[in-house]
Design a protein around this motif. Structure first.
Motif, short mmCIF file in Angstrom:
data_model
loop_
_atom_site.label_atom_id
_atom_site.label_comp_id
_atom_site.label_asym_id
_atom_site.label_seq_id
_atom_site.Cartn_x
_atom_site.Cartn_y
_atom_site.Cartn_z
N SER A 165 0.82 -1.21 0.00
CA SER A 165 0.00 0.00 0.00
C SER A 165 0.85 1.26 0.00
O SER A 165 0.38 2.33 -0.39
CB SER A 165 -0.93 0.00 1.22
OG SER A 165 -0.18 -0.05 2.42
N ALA A 166 2.10 1.15 0.45
CA ALA A 166 2.96 2.34 0.51
C ALA A 166 3.53 2.72 -0.85
O ALA A 166 4.06 3.82 -1.02
CB ALA A 166 4.10 2.10 1.50
N LEU A 167 3.44 1.83 -1.83
CA LEU A 167 4.03 2.09 -3.13
C LEU A 167 3.08 2.91 -4.00
O LEU A 167 1.88 2.67 -4.02
CB LEU A 167 4.33 0.77 -3.85
CG LEU A 167 5.31 -0.18 -3.16
CD1 LEU A 167 5.39 -1.49 -3.94
CD2 LEU A 167 6.68 0.43 -3.04
N PRO A 168 3.62 3.87 -4.75
CA PRO A 168 2.77 4.62 -5.69
C PRO A 168 2.39 3.75 -6.88
O PRO A 168 3.10 2.80 -7.22
CB PRO A 168 3.67 5.78 -6.12
CG PRO A 168 5.06 5.27 -5.94
CD PRO A 168 5.02 4.35 -4.75
N ASP A 169 1.27 4.06 -7.53
CA ASP A 169 0.81 3.26 -8.66
C ASP A 169 1.81 3.24 -9.81
O ASP A 169 1.87 2.27 -10.57
CB ASP A 169 -0.53 3.79 -9.17
CG ASP A 169 -1.71 3.16 -8.45
OD1 ASP A 169 -1.46 2.29 -7.58
OD2 ASP A 169 -2.86 3.54 -8.73
N GLU A 170 2.58 4.31 -9.96
CA GLU A 170 3.52 4.35 -11.08
C GLU A 170 4.81 3.59 -10.79
O GLU A 170 5.67 3.44 -11.67
CB GLU A 170 3.86 5.80 -11.44
CG GLU A 170 4.47 6.61 -10.31
CD GLU A 170 3.41 7.29 -9.45
OE1 GLU A 170 3.78 8.23 -8.72
OE2 GLU A 170 2.23 6.89 -9.53
N LYS B 102 2.85 -0.98 -10.58
CA LYS B 102 1.89 -1.40 -9.56
C LYS B 102 0.46 -1.16 -10.06
O LYS B 102 -0.43 -1.98 -9.83
CB LYS B 102 2.13 -0.65 -8.26
CG LYS B 102 1.07 -0.93 -7.19
CD LYS B 102 1.21 -0.02 -5.98
CE LYS B 102 0.02 -0.20 -5.03
NZ LYS B 102 0.09 0.70 -3.87
N GLY B 103 0.24 -0.04 -10.73
CA GLY B 103 -1.09 0.27 -11.22
C GLY B 103 -1.60 -0.77 -12.21
O GLY B 103 -2.78 -1.13 -12.20
N THR B 104 -0.69 -1.28 -13.06
CA THR B 104 -1.08 -2.32 -14.02
C THR B 104 -1.47 -3.61 -13.30
O THR B 104 -2.44 -4.28 -13.67
CB THR B 104 0.08 -2.60 -14.99
OG1 THR B 104 0.41 -1.38 -15.69
CG2 THR B 104 -0.29 -3.67 -15.99
N ILE B 105 -0.72 -3.95 -12.25
CA ILE B 105 -1.03 -5.15 -11.48
C ILE B 105 -2.37 -4.99 -10.76
O ILE B 105 -3.19 -5.91 -10.74
CB ILE B 105 0.11 -5.45 -10.49
CG1 ILE B 105 1.38 -5.82 -11.26
CG2 ILE B 105 -0.28 -6.55 -9.51
CD1 ILE B 105 2.62 -5.87 -10.43
N ARG B 106 -2.59 -3.82 -10.19
CA ARG B 106 -3.88 -3.56 -9.54
C ARG B 106 -5.02 -3.69 -10.55
O ARG B 106 -6.08 -4.24 -10.25
CB ARG B 106 -3.89 -2.17 -8.92
CG ARG B 106 -2.98 -2.00 -7.71
CD ARG B 106 -3.12 -0.62 -7.12
NE ARG B 106 -4.49 -0.40 -6.67
CZ ARG B 106 -5.04 0.80 -6.53
NH1 ARG B 106 -4.36 1.90 -6.83
NH2 ARG B 106 -6.29 0.91 -6.10
N CYS C 8 -1.64 -12.34 -17.32
CA CYS C 8 -2.30 -11.13 -17.82
C CYS C 8 -1.31 -10.00 -18.10
O CYS C 8 -1.45 -9.27 -19.07
CB CYS C 8 -3.35 -10.67 -16.80
SG CYS C 8 -4.23 -9.15 -17.24
N THR C 9 -0.29 -9.86 -17.24
CA THR C 9 0.61 -8.69 -17.32
C THR C 9 2.04 -9.03 -17.70
O THR C 9 2.81 -8.13 -18.01
CB THR C 9 0.65 -7.96 -15.97
OG1 THR C 9 1.28 -8.83 -15.00
CG2 THR C 9 -0.74 -7.60 -15.49
N GLN D 235 2.21 -10.06 -2.68
CA GLN D 235 1.70 -9.14 -1.67
C GLN D 235 0.69 -8.17 -2.28
O GLN D 235 -0.34 -7.85 -1.66
CB GLN D 235 2.86 -8.37 -1.03
CG GLN D 235 3.79 -9.24 -0.21
CD GLN D 235 5.03 -8.48 0.24
OE1 GLN D 235 5.45 -7.51 -0.38
NE2 GLN D 235 5.64 -8.94 1.33
N LEU D 236 0.99 -7.69 -3.48
CA LEU D 236 0.09 -6.74 -4.13
C LEU D 236 -1.25 -7.38 -4.47
O LEU D 236 -2.31 -6.77 -4.27
CB LEU D 236 0.73 -6.19 -5.41
CG LEU D 236 1.81 -5.12 -5.23
CD1 LEU D 236 2.51 -4.86 -6.54
CD2 LEU D 236 1.18 -3.84 -4.70
#
Length: 865
Positions: A415-420, A431-435, A452-453, A468-469
């Motif tokens: 959760s501490a990581l930014p989406d980019e 991270k945003g792609t994985i989310r 998928c990714t 974890q993500l």
């Protein structure tokens, strides 16, 4: 030119294969003829993990080429037939075989070649490079007659080559011209930590010197090396691993522009600056930013860029992240961002422990931005730290480098990581792609997200953060995450332990039928839960009334591979024999017995780091005979095969050492005899040091004891293996009785609450409250369960039986010790040995081609029963 446009790919390595996949993803294989000219005698394979060949991975397992993919997409793959000339005016490529192929688009993925310093003798017999599977096969064959070998180059491949030599039984030397190992990835501090660890493994390192000449005998074979400092190094073979150079000769010959120091010049679309019909990708390409990239991740990105450009999509390659995470000879090494601190006015935050081989450095800007870093010995935080690069982390730098057990390190979750933040640098997945894969594409597992990714399908270093993500995103979306042990049980291992203990369940089948998932009841279970439940039942056997012998009745079918024969299976199909030597103390008479057995059965003998003597090379049918002699001499099973206590090491303590303050040998023997045979979620290791000099390395063990003038200090949760961790001080100045009582409680609490295959080091960091909670439970009895924990241990101690002593006295149990159940007197013909250094070693074929036996020739392996 034909009506169907043709794409010719020259070179079929990892980057070439990724290019083919990118073409298929964009539908270009359906609209184009695709021809691949491959120089090597095999299609694309995993060169990143090339060294794993020496640890048992076959060339076939290293392959990255799915022939069904090649056939499905109509790709014409020519193996062992490299391109020899390119006629750019006529747009034709001619291969070595004489094959001529017209092209509309030509893609050069010719990779690189090993640089061999121009020193006299470089082509002598016994000189090798370390680049292809064929190179490894040649090295393996030559090493059979070599006693020592030298590797020129202390970079990534050089260290792997030295490790390979060591694994082949050859005394290994590393010669590096730079003042430190891995000079590109690490600084002086990281190099020093790496040097100490590698020298502790028995490799000799020579830094700051160059190779002047290869010395040969009259027959032209290598006998030594002359170094730049005037010294001479005796060696039987030399492996050159001094870097690589772009393979750009084909491009030069057809008039394409190359860089001053090599590399085919390309633009941001990976198209050559000379000819718009020709692309270059991977290690042969000089990218638009002026770099030649030697890592697989930038090569993949270039492959995708070229494929996108051919498909008329917008794409560009302007540079790449050079972050790397490696495991060299079992040592984690990672660097990311501005690792060497080249930015103006930057600051370093450093943690160094040379004794443990740990070095961590973060490069921080004045405003707190994380610019880069170097990690040696412990790269657990690599994925998180790399993702924070370029931003200000939410905690202080000091918290980010402190190791577990040396303070209160920051626990930064996904959760501490930014989406980019880039999670997978191999495929540039954020991270945003994985989310998005979880929320938009309904992926609920790591394999689904990988498909998928493509995250996690490259080097694999991001798998932990990826998991974890996925879990965090599912939980944030309100999806109930299944934390069950496996597909058979919805409960965790801890919950199953409590069920078995409370209900006195003594049978796996009973547990599965009563508490398994609905669709698993009445079934046979799986390879995850069967050994896990077997371990639970074995550890609780005296209390619940079960038979603790692991090969009795149903228990025998539940065990891991090594437990099936009470011995560790080795790479050639033979087994090791490891008798217990409590505390490392052994009488001369017992030493003689071990020597006589090893001599009589032709076994390889090795004194291990656990202070005992291992014997290797026993055939399965020989195990009972060997153990009958050992048991008759007073030996017991050392449980090297089981998830249980292995050893309790010791120094000589106050009995002999002038610095010793307590009798560490006596304590080590007492502890090893008390906890022998204790089945647990994972293996257990211990040590007792007789003074603060810590010669037994107790702080790297699951539970370690260090003597003080007032008694004993107890440390827990240490690990000296693949993920090193300093043990934490649990209690100090304990009497003998207090020490044993706390260890009893600690071990039974760990066995009760740990996950399957979870070491104490990982468990201590995972369990809520960490060390403080464990101390409250074990020392202060905050849960009121200490009497129960002590009772469970007392039951184990009083009911201990040696597994081998029981086995050799039971004909029914002995019946399993055969290679083939329908030919019990026939030894396994595959198990062979060759002599080396007055002993023997496995005789492993370079490549085996097996024919499936038919009819009466079929022999049933005992493991198949």
């Amino acid at each position: 030119m034909s009506d169907t446009p043709t794409i010719v790919l020259v070179g079929h390595g990892m980057v070439g294969q990724r290019f083919l996949e990118a073409l298929a993803e964009r539908g270009l294989t359906a609209t184009h003829r695709v021809v691949v000219l491959c120089e090597e005698p095999r299609p694309a394979y995993d060169r990143v993990h090339l060294t794993s060949y020496f640890s048992g991975t076959s060339p076939e397992e290293l392959s990255m080429t799915d022939m069904e993919f090649i056939e499905k997409h109509g790709i014409e793959l020519y193996i062992g037939d490299p391109a020899e000339t390119v006629d750019r005016d006529a747009r034709k490529v001619t291969a070595r075989s004489g094959l001529v192929v017209d092209y509309d688009v030509l893609v050069l993925a010719t990779g690189s070649f090993p640089f061999v310093p121009p020193v006299p003798g470089k082509d002598a017999e016994g000189c090798f490079v370390y680049r292809t599977i064929e190179d490894l096969l040649a090295i393996e064959e030559y090493a059979k007659t070599a006693k020592s070998g030298a590797v020129v180059g202390g970079g990534l491949l050089g260290l792997e080559a030295a490790g390979a030599l060591k694994g082949l039984g050859v005394e290994a030397h590393i010669v590096e011209f730079a003042p430190r190992l891995m000079p590109v990835q690490v600084d002086d501090g990281g190099g020093a930590a790496l040097l100490r660890t590698i020298e502790d493994m028995g490799l000799s390192v020579h830094t700051g010197v160059g190779t002047q000449e290869i010395v040969t005998d009259a027959a032209g074979a290598v006998t030594g090396m002359k170094l730049s400092d005037g010294s001479e190094l005796a060696t039987d073979m030399v492996i050159f691993s001094a870097g690589v150079r772009p393979r750009d000769q084909l491009a030069r010959d057809c008039g394409l522009q190359v860089g001053e120091r090599g590399g085919i010049s390309v633009d941001e679309q990976c198209r050559t600056v000379t000819d718009p019909h020709v692309f270059a990708i991977g290690e042969c390409a000089l990218a638009a930013d002026g770099r030649v990239y030697g890592l697989v991740a930038p090569g993949y990105e270039q492959a995708e860029t070229a494929a996108a450009t051919i498909a008329a999509d917008e794409a560009s390659f302007t540079g790449a992240d050079l972050s790397t995470k490696l495991k060299l000879l079992g040592v984690d090494v990672a660097s990311f961002g501005d690792a060497h601190g080249t930015a103006e006015d930057c600051l370093d935050v450093v943690y160094s422990d040379s004794r443990a081989g740990l070095y961590k450095k973060l490069v921080i800007a004045r405003d707190g931005t994380l610019l880069g870093g170097i990690l040696v010995g412990d790269a657990e935080a690599y994925g998180t730290l790399r993702a924070f690069t370029g931003s200000v982390p939410p905690v202080s730098p000091e918290q980010l480098v402190l190791p577990a057990g040396a303070g209160a390190p920051a626990q930064l979750g996904p959760s501490a990581l930014p989406d980019e933040a880039i999670i997978c640098s191999c495929h540039n997945v954020s991270k945003g792609t994985i989310r998005g894969a979880v929320t938009d594409h309904q992926c609920t597992t790591v394999p689904e997200v990988k498909k998928c990714t493509k995250a996690g399908t490259g080097c694999g270093s991001c798998i932990k953060v990826l998991g974890q993500l996925v879990t965090a995103e599912l939980e944030a979306s309100g999806v109930e995450v299944d934390k069950g042990l496996c597909g058979c049980f919805s409960q965790t291992r801890e919950e199953l332990y409590e069920i078995v203990l409370a209900l006195r369940i003594t049978s796996y089948q009973d547990l599965l039928d009563r508490h398994g998932r609905e669709n698993a009841r009445g079934g046979d279970g799986c390879e995850v839960c069967k050994p896990a439940v077997a371990s639970i039942i074995a550890s609780l056997a005296p209390t619940i009334g079960a038979d603790g012998y692991v090969l009795d009745g149903e228990q025998a079918a539940l065990q891991d591979t090594n437990d099936h024969f009470l011995a560790n299976l080795q790479k050639n199909g033979s087994y090791s024999v490891v008798p217990r030597i409590p505390g490392g103390e052994i009488a001369p008479e017992k030493l003689i017995v071990i020597g006589e057995i090893a001599r009589d059965f032709g076994l390889y003998t090795k004194i291990t780091g656990g202070q005992r003597i291992d014997m290797f090379g026993a055939r399965v049918e020989q195990l009972p005979v060997i153990w009958a002699r050992l048991v008759d001499a007073g030996f017991e099973s050392g449980h090297a095969y089981g998830k249980s206590l292995r050893t309790v090491k010791s120094c000589v303590g106050s009995t002999w050492c002038r610095y010793g303050v307590q009798d560490s040998v006596r304590m080590a023997i007492d502890l090893e005899l008390r906890y022998r045979g204790l089945r647990s979620p994972h293996k257990l290791k211990s040590a007792v040091s007789g003074c603060a000099r810590e010669c037994a390395e107790a702080q790297s063990k699951d539970f370690g004891v260090i003597a003080t003038s007032n008694g004993w200090n107890l440390y827990v949760g240490g690990n000296g293996g693949a993920t090193p961790r300093h043990a934490d001080l649990l209690a100090q100045d304990l009497s003998d009785a207090e020490l044993v009582r706390l260890i009893d409680r600690f071990l039974m609490f760990y066995i009760r609450t740990a996950d399957r295959l979870e070491r104490t080091s990982t468990w201590l960091e995972r369990i809520p409250g960490g060390l403080d909670h464990v101390r409250d439970v074990v020392v202060h009895d905050s849960l009121g369960i200490c009497d129960e924990l002590e009772g469970l241990m007392a039951a184990h101690v009083s009911h201990y039986r040696d597994e081998w002593a029981e086995t050799i006295n039971d004909p029914e149990k002995l019946a399993r010790f055969v290679s083939f159940i329908n030919a019990p007197d026939t030894p396994d013909p595959v198990v062979g040995f060759v002599p080396e250094r007055d002993q023997m070693k496995p005789d492993l074929p370079l490549l085996s081609i097996g024919l499936r036996p038919t009819g009466e020739d079929v022999l049933e392996g005992s493991a198949q029963r």
